[in-house]
Design an enzyme around this catalytic site. Structure first.
Site, PDB file in Angstrom:
ATOM      1  N   GLY A 170      -1.848  -4.608   4.313  1.00 27.79           N
ATOM      2  CA  GLY A 170      -2.012  -5.562   3.213  1.00 27.79           C
ATOM      3  C   GLY A 170      -0.934  -5.349   2.163  1.00 27.79           C
ATOM      4  O   GLY A 170      -0.245  -4.319   2.141  1.00 27.79           O
ATOM      5  N   CYS A 171      -0.779  -6.338   1.294  1.00 28.18           N
ATOM      6  CA  CYS A 171       0.299  -6.275   0.300  1.00 28.18           C
ATOM      7  C   CYS A 171       0.050  -5.174  -0.730  1.00 28.18           C
ATOM      8  O   CYS A 171       0.926  -4.334  -0.978  1.00 28.18           O
ATOM      9  CB  CYS A 171       0.478  -7.639  -0.361  1.00 28.18           C
ATOM     10  SG  CYS A 171      -1.061  -8.457  -0.826  1.00 28.18           S
TER      11      CYS A 171
END
Ligand SMILES: NC(=O)C1=CN([C@@H]2O[C@H](COP(=O)(O)OP(=O)(O)OC[C@H]3O[C@@H](n4cnc5c(N)ncnc54)[C@H](OP(=O)(O)O)[C@@H]3O)[C@@H](O)[C@H]2O)C=CC1
Ligand SMILES: CC(=O)N[C@@H](CCC(=O)OP(=O)(O)O)C(=O)O
Length: 345
Positions: free
Chosen positions: A148-149
């Protein structure tokens, strides 16, 4: 090598097109979308005129498997898990940008994503695609769970300190700030201009789905159970993530000492750049690139280290990292097709 992108008309999808169009060893064979099939990608995204003018195609498992060697899944969590297994069975390499294969514990996925999990066998098979820490595993993977970011920024910031045994885990606090493109192209009230402009908003406090992903990876690296405090914020910019991390030091260290240890740690990592003492990174300094820039301060008054980590959420936080993982799987230099200087100002 022939690649396809499922979800090619979303923000991560078009960034994949931009990078793959410049990649020396990859041909974009198929762009796939369920709602815009039949349209030309340049009509949806005029910036791709003369760069990539392919027509979007429907999901046809047999045809995709026949024409491509590798597939990127730039679709929402919950969608990937229904598609990926069908292509793995046909021998394709799959790189999934969603959260569907990141958490090893299916109960945690159900709790944090509020959806049924992927089949346990695929969760075990998936390799977490954070190349700075899992490079050897990535090289042999058939299924990559692209991070995920927020976890990318947070983990690249804190994991060296964890691995070198510098910090106490029970005190770990992560404050994240994201630009609006992190929410994708779909329109919603939360990403409405009037709601975001001239505003800073904390959201999903204590319930954000990236919390268990960060915890799982720290546990994997340290071998210790950990719970963190993670507070995400939405801020009025298009791209970029900044994570500010606070952790207690096990023994007093100066800023210069921690910076030196981080520099040595990331010496051979192409995309992790550690700043000198007294120099802290800003999101604009990685904008449009696959870099993660890290600044460090040791506060000798409180015996805490503060780490500032910035990335471009759509690149190192999604599509750029996916390309980096592909490069490792195919035995190419990890920076192939990714050596873009950040756009500044
Ligand atoms: N944006 C970012 O910074 C980051 C995104 N990610 C992850 O990457 C993935 C894509 O995100 P992003 O590009 O931002 O999202 P967008 O909302 O911009 O695009 C989503 C894509 O998914 C497709 N899609 C949506 N629903 C379905 C469905 N039921 N079946 C098939 N396709 C579907 C859409 O295509 P269609 O129009 O055909 O429905 C669209 O191409 C997500 O899992 C996201 O969490 C991860 C890290 C960072
Ligand atoms: C700004 C913004 O809304 N960001 C999104 C990031 C979502 C994402 O990347 O989704 P995965 O769960 O697939 O990783 C969020 O905070 O939910």
């Amino acid at each position: 090598m022939k690649a396809g992108i499922i979800g090619a008309n979303g923000y991560s999808g078009v960034e994949l097109i931009r990078f793959l169009s410049n990649h020396p060893f990859v041909q974009i064979e198929m762009l796939i979308s369920h709602s815009t099939s039949g349209k030309n990608i340049k009509d949806l995204y005029p910036h791709l005129s003369d760069v990539c003018e392919k027509t979007l195609e429907n999901v046809d498992i047999d045809e995709i498997a026949e024409r491509t060697d590798l597939l990127f899944f730039a679709v929402p969590s919950g969608v990937s898990q229904s598609l990926v297994p069908q292509f793995l069975k046909k021998g394709l390499t799959c790189i999934d940008l969603s959260g569907d294969f990141r958490l090893k514990d299916p109960d945690k996925y159900t709790k944090w994503y509020q959806k049924p999990p992927a089949h346990q066998g695929y969760l075990q098979q998936a390799v977490y695609g954070l190349p700075e820490f899992y490079q050897e595993q990535i090289k042999n993977a058939k299924l990559i769970a692209n991070p995920g970011c927020y976890p990318t920024a947070a983990l690249l910031g804190i994991l060296p300190a964890v691995k070198m045994g510098l910090v106490n885990f029970e005190t770990l606090i992560i404050d994240g700030k994201s630009g609006v493109s992190g929410a994708g192209r779909g329109v919603s009230l939360g990403s409405h201009f009037c709601e975001v402009n001239e505003n800073v908003k904390a959201y999903k406090i204590g319930v954000h789905q990236h919390t268990p992903e960060i915890e799982q990876t720290i546990q994997d690296i340290s071998g210790e159970q950990i719970n963190i405090n993670f507070t995400p914020h939405l801020i009025p910019m298009t791209r970029g993530i900044m994570c500010t991390i606070y952790a207690g030091l096990k023994k007093p260290l100066t800023t210069e000492e921690v910076v030196e240890q981080y520099k040595q740690f990331y010496e051979s990592s192409y995309f992790a750049r550690v700043r000198e003492a007294g120099d802290w990174p800003a999101t604009k300094e990685v904008y449009g690139s696959n870099y993660c820039d890290i600044g460090i301060v040791s506060d000798e008054r409180t015996n805490r280290v503060m780490i500032i980590s910035v990335i471009d959420n759509v690149i190192k936080g999604a599509s750029g990292q996916a390309i980096q993982n592909m490069n490792l799987i195919y035995g190419w230099e990890e920076w192939t097709g990714l050596t873009l200087t950040p756009v500044f100002p």
